[in-house]
Design an enzyme around this catalytic site. Sequence first.
Site: not given
Ligand code: TYM
Length: 331
Positions: A113, A195, A198
């Site tokens: 990032k 990957k 979003k």
């Molecule tokens: P975030 O919002 O980027 O993504 C949410 C969840 O989706 C999964 N993910 C994917 N899985 C498979 N293939 C993909 N292409 C893909 N893109 C995203 C991510 O691995 C995630 O599980 N930091 C975290 C949010 C968070 C969190 C937490 C998660 C904040 N606090 C505590 C678990 C526990 C995040 O930015 O996810």
Amino acid sequence: MRLVSGIQPSGQLTLGNYLGAIKQFINLQDELKDTEFFIFIADLHSITVPQDKTKLRQNIRSLAAIYLACGLDPKKVNLFVQSEVIEHNQLGYVMETTAYVPELERMTQYKDKKQKQTAGIRTALLTYPALMAADILLYDADIVPVGDDQKQHLELTRDLALRFNAQHGDTFIVPNPYIPKVGGKIMSLTDPTKKMSKSDENPKSVIYLLDDLNAVKNKIKSAVTDSDTTICYDQKNKPGISNLLTIYSLVTDVPIIQIETLYEGKTYQVFKEDLATKVVDYLRPIQERYQALLKSEALDDVLDQGRDNARNIAYKKIQKVYKRLGLNRRK
Ligand code: TYM
């Protein structure tokens, strides 16, 4: 047992978010009987990069409606907005006092990032994993279902829990990541070595859960594959077709090996057309439920109740943590 996970309300949710995370929440809510679920909208995490406030407010509500439309059951799951439970910030700060700067600088998501951002990097982008650790440790989570890309943050969370426990006495449960064997990393449709994300600039790379269904069909039909003709799973040499096989398997619940047999001797075109139909049929009812939920008052009731339940636990935990640190004036 407790399970915790969250998703950022920044931008539109993708099929990757669904298959890597939400689908696991839904499966686990039925499988794990004696487990309390805390699933949240990680809005504090999303402001580590600048956000438009009107859009952010809409995205928070939209994500809540998506969770429910996908099948999260508010009777089994405490669903809430992270910023409404202030203990996340409180423990987040304690985690910053536990983590070392180089540890945070090593995080690959931070490094990525940081590279992509042209404007100034906010401090919170660096300290983000400390807040994420707090999200998890606040509830004494045993299990944290996430996609592949969160693995490193989970490892850091475990390290921080162990370090705090060693310094101040047993306080936190050391959580375990739960990463699906299939679907932990859904890839971009235009570059299957990357990957699905979003924030991808090319909308053709990404299937959004709320995409127009005709657009979904076209995106799948034009997904990048190789010049070979056999439909078989080979992550290394055939990443495009392997990604599509993964998606096919997850939306139909048919193992990849059976799909390979089903499409023996058939063309990529036939396979992609079938997959496009399956994905569209899968998304249609989710989108219909989403539209109904977005307007309903029930959505706010669910989020209010989830917040109250979460705060009950979080408040007690932060008192315990403060006491361990000597931050309690009256014993
Ligand atoms: P975030 O919002 O980027 O993504 C949410 C969840 O989706 C999964 N993910 C994917 N899985 C498979 N293939 C993909 N292409 C893909 N893109 C995203 C991510 O691995 C995630 O599980 N930091 C975290 C949010 C968070 C969190 C937490 C998660 C904040 N606090 C505590 C678990 C526990 C995040 O930015 O996810």
